[in-house]
Design an enzyme around this catalytic site. Sequence first.
Site, PDB file in Angstrom:
ATOM      1  N   HIS A 189      15.897  15.989   4.484  1.00  0.00           N
ATOM      2  CA  HIS A 189      14.885  16.976   4.134  1.00  0.00           C
ATOM      3  C   HIS A 189      15.431  17.770   2.960  1.00  0.00           C
ATOM      4  CE1 HIS A 189      11.924  20.319   5.252  1.00  0.00           C
ATOM      5  NE2 HIS A 189      11.225  19.252   4.928  1.00  0.00           N
ATOM      6  N   HIS A 203       5.917  12.650  11.177  1.00  0.00           N
ATOM      7  CA  HIS A 203       6.218  13.493  10.016  1.00  0.00           C
ATOM      8  C   HIS A 203       7.700  13.832  10.049  1.00  0.00           C
ATOM      9  CE1 HIS A 203       5.867  16.444   6.855  1.00  0.00           C
ATOM     10  NE2 HIS A 203       6.345  17.382   7.641  1.00  0.00           N
TER      11      HIS A 203
END
Length: 372
Positions: free
Chosen positions: A170, A124
């Site tokens: 991100h 992840h």
Amino acid sequence: MESYKCCLCFTRKFLWSEAQPPADVRAAFDAHSEGGTQMTADQFRRFLAEAQGDAAVADVERVMEQALELRHRQLFHRKHFKPVFTLDDFHHYLFSEELNPPLRSQVHQDMTAPLSHYYIYTGHNSYLTGNQLSSDCSDVPIIKALQNGVRVIELDMWPNATKDNIDILHGRTLTSPVELIKCLRSIKEYAFSASPYPVIITLEDHLTPDLQAKVAEMVIETFGDMLYYPDSESPKEFLSPEALKKRIIISTKPPKEYLEAKNVKENDGDTKKVQESNEAWGMEVPDLQTELECSDKDEDAVDDGGDDDVDDDDQKVRQSSPLEYKRLITIRAGKPKGHITEALKVDQEKVRRLSLSEQELAKAAASYGLLG
């Protein structure tokens, strides 16, 4: 009168307590020590041969000495007496990674069932070097993950600063980006360093259609024949890990709640249902600055004598699903490159996720009339 504080010192000592040997370890010790309280070198050699199938250990006494030295942190002098194991010594040896390591990595299952029948070692935010707010993004964590046997790599794709290329980062944080192409090349190089079974690349899409088409070309040019192309858009079942050895699988799609909501007609009875469904999975919308600019433009259009019967849909932020990358893996590698771009271009807008904090900010702005 002066007052004094008294400091009490606790001198009670606590002894380190080892985990007690489980029942199966006790049974093995009893069986090979012939019911005694100690296991000799000959008895230990018989245990290695019969229970562990390891009859190749030549110097059993030296193995026992090493186990005793590691456990008691002192040298064992074999000149004075031969080494023996107590139950605790035997237990310590069995669970010592240095002296009795786990079996070497090997396939011990049937790998011919459909891929969906197996647990998959999944990463992840595989590109982050540290925390999710301010760390650097790099291909180094991806390489390490693949070397450790991870089979699913997640890449969050965003336009770069000049909107002409793709960065991995991100979103809406202080993380520094890394170029997509660098990550793809590292995946290709290290994908099968730890395992021959397929690697799945999960693409989280925040791109415009032209950049989506650019991603498709990058993926096809980087992986070539390694890409897996399904025989149909809706196969009845996945191929097996055995059949997918050394293959790269591209995976991405919008949340199912969005797909369900997209098919609901926005009439008087269904509009609320669509909105609730979108809110359920955190539908992304443009930020407040974009909302304000759009609101100002709409007001100017009305003031300039625009059509009073403007469709309500034109006053809302338009929604559409991200590019269906399943089309990418159905394009055969033999087709001319010019057809790739044309096949992947669709007239749709990107979907962006709205965090809880942004939702609260939007509500507050709306309550004060900032959004028109």
